[in-house]
Design a protein around this motif. Structure first.
Motif, mmCIF file in Angstrom:
data_model
loop_
_atom_site.group_PDB
_atom_site.id
_atom_site.type_symbol
_atom_site.label_atom_id
_atom_site.label_comp_id
_atom_site.label_asym_id
_atom_site.label_seq_id
_atom_site.Cartn_x
_atom_site.Cartn_y
_atom_site.Cartn_z
ATOM 1 N N PRO A 34 69.503 18.530 32.139
ATOM 2 C CA PRO A 34 68.940 17.364 31.775
ATOM 3 C C PRO A 34 69.966 16.373 30.995
ATOM 4 N N ALA A 35 69.615 15.276 30.680
ATOM 5 C CA ALA A 35 70.590 14.403 29.767
ATOM 6 C C ALA A 35 70.985 15.127 28.498
ATOM 7 N N PRO A 36 71.889 14.868 28.088
ATOM 8 C CA PRO A 36 72.592 15.638 26.635
ATOM 9 C C PRO A 36 71.649 15.056 25.514
ATOM 10 N N LEU A 65 69.296 24.609 26.998
ATOM 11 C CA LEU A 65 69.482 23.247 27.490
ATOM 12 C C LEU A 65 68.197 22.710 28.385
ATOM 13 N N ASP A 66 67.360 23.596 28.526
ATOM 14 C CA ASP A 66 66.118 23.279 29.617
ATOM 15 C C ASP A 66 66.668 22.971 30.942
ATOM 16 N N ALA A 67 67.440 23.834 31.366
ATOM 17 C CA ALA A 67 68.067 23.818 32.781
ATOM 18 C C ALA A 67 66.790 23.891 34.023
ATOM 19 N N GLY A 94 71.182 10.863 34.095
ATOM 20 C CA GLY A 94 72.181 11.118 33.043
ATOM 21 C C GLY A 94 72.616 12.562 32.783
ATOM 22 N N GLY A 95 71.884 13.452 33.617
ATOM 23 C CA GLY A 95 72.512 14.807 33.403
ATOM 24 C C GLY A 95 73.704 15.369 34.309
ATOM 25 N N LEU A 96 73.740 16.793 34.630
ATOM 26 C CA LEU A 96 74.523 17.426 35.488
ATOM 27 C C LEU A 96 73.897 18.115 36.500
ATOM 28 N N ARG A 97 74.375 18.035 37.803
ATOM 29 C CA ARG A 97 73.875 19.055 38.704
ATOM 30 C C ARG A 97 75.412 19.980 38.861
ATOM 31 N N ILE A 98 74.902 21.324 38.736
ATOM 32 C CA ILE A 98 75.982 22.091 39.028
ATOM 33 C C ILE A 98 75.561 23.121 40.302
ATOM 34 N N ILE A 117 62.473 24.840 39.845
ATOM 35 C CA ILE A 117 62.123 25.845 39.021
ATOM 36 C C ILE A 117 62.588 25.916 37.650
ATOM 37 N N PRO A 118 61.783 25.435 36.608
ATOM 38 C CA PRO A 118 62.329 25.460 35.200
ATOM 39 C C PRO A 118 62.724 26.778 34.780
#
Length: 316
Positions: free
Chosen positions: A219-221, A172-174, A65-69, A188-189
């Motif tokens: 991660p998911a919003p 946002l904890d990317a 449910g997140g986003l991959r950029i 890598i966090p």
């Protein structure tokens, strides 16, 4: 600018292999920071590996449910993406606050994370700088340090990380995804991606030699009100004296990360429990170990006032 050789990579693995095969090689995409540093001979790569053609320029949903950029997504495209605007508004706000429209059209996601400090002593090759020339000393510590760091610094370096985008990514904890020449991948966090200077300020991130960023995953919003407030010396095209990225929930709880104050986006999760009590309580924990100079001690109060403005803003 010194002479260099050039090639175009065809895949992330090929780019990583080329970097390993040629000592002194650098990846180039938008080049908005690297080319300036090359002109000043702060960066002197012997070989440039153009990664624009390796297919990392898409944005997509993740199974969680997140986003991959993709690493090569341009800042303008990322800021304007419908899902980023809807679900990760702090990221859009941070991107738009950075640089100029022309630069955002060229700058990439990975390049934004990897940009180097704008400390004036780093840019002045007549001055000692441990980041530019390890072991030479830090002219900034005894110099004019108004723009520089107040926390996370060391006796070897007080430079700050210049990215606005990275501050939003931190709140946002990317996660930063990478690959190497063998095709091995890492996640890598973002909390662990940028390095504090310690005794080795020339080591700025967790990447291994030849390792290349392929994507950043969100991660998911989490909902809430998203804000990015940037305080700077002029209204645009300037780096932050202090910036605050925040996601605030209706009960006053939330997350906060700071820019313009440290060698990396600065977030202290343990201090966020005090957010419902107000900016003063939260900032007391976030900047508990601050060690400002006489020139930038004002940043402690400025950070608190900026967070207070974020918390006081009405729900949108």
């Amino acid at each position: 600018m010194r002479a260099f050789s050039y090639e175009r990579a065809t895949s992330p693995e090929a780019a990583a292999a080329a970097a390993i095969a040629t000592p002194g090689a650098k990846f180039i995409a938008g080049g908005t920071n690297l080319l300036d540093l090359m002109k000043l001979e702060i960066e002197t790569p012997t070989h440039l590996i153009d990664v624009n053609g390796i297919g990392l320029d898409t944005i997509g949903d993740t199974d969680e449910g997140g986003l991959r950029i993709g690493a090569l997504v341009r800042n303008t495209d990322l800021a304007a993406h419908p899902r980023v605007r809807r679900d990760y508004g702090v990221l859009t706000r941070a991107l738009v606050a950075g640089a100029s429209g022309q630069l955002r059209n060229k700058a990439t996601t990975a390049g934004n994370l990897l940009q180097r400090t704008r400390c004036p002593y780093f840019y002045d090759t007549n001055m000692p700088c441990n980041k530019r020339n390890p072991g030479s000393g830090c002219a900034a510590i005894e110099g004019v340090s108004r723009q520089l760091g107040i926390i996370g610094t060391s006796d070897a370096c007080i430079a700050t990380h210049p990215s606005d985008m990275a501050v939003a990514m931190r709140v946002l904890d990317a996660t930063v995804e990478t690959t190497d020449a063998e095709g091995a991948t890492r996640s890598i966090p973002i909390a662990d991606f940028h390095a504090l200077p310690g005794d080795t300020p020339q080591v700025e991130n967790a990447l291994e030699p030849g390792e290349i960023i392929t994507a950043v995953t969100l991660p998911a919003p989490i909902g809430g009100r998203h804000a990015y407030h940037k305080v700077r010396d002029r209204a645009s095209y300037a780096f932050a004296l202090v910036s605050v990225a925040a996601v605030v929930q209706s009960d006053g709880s939330g997350r906060v990360a700071l820019g313009g104050v440290a060698p990396k986006p600065w977030r202290v999760e343990g201090a966020e429990a005090a957010l419902p009590e107000g900016a003063s309580a939260a900032m007391a924990g976030i900047l508990a170990e601050a060690n400002p100079t006489e020139h930038n001690a004002f940043k402690v109060a400025l950070a608190e006032r900026t967070l207070a403005a974020v918390l006081a803003a009405p729900q949108e």
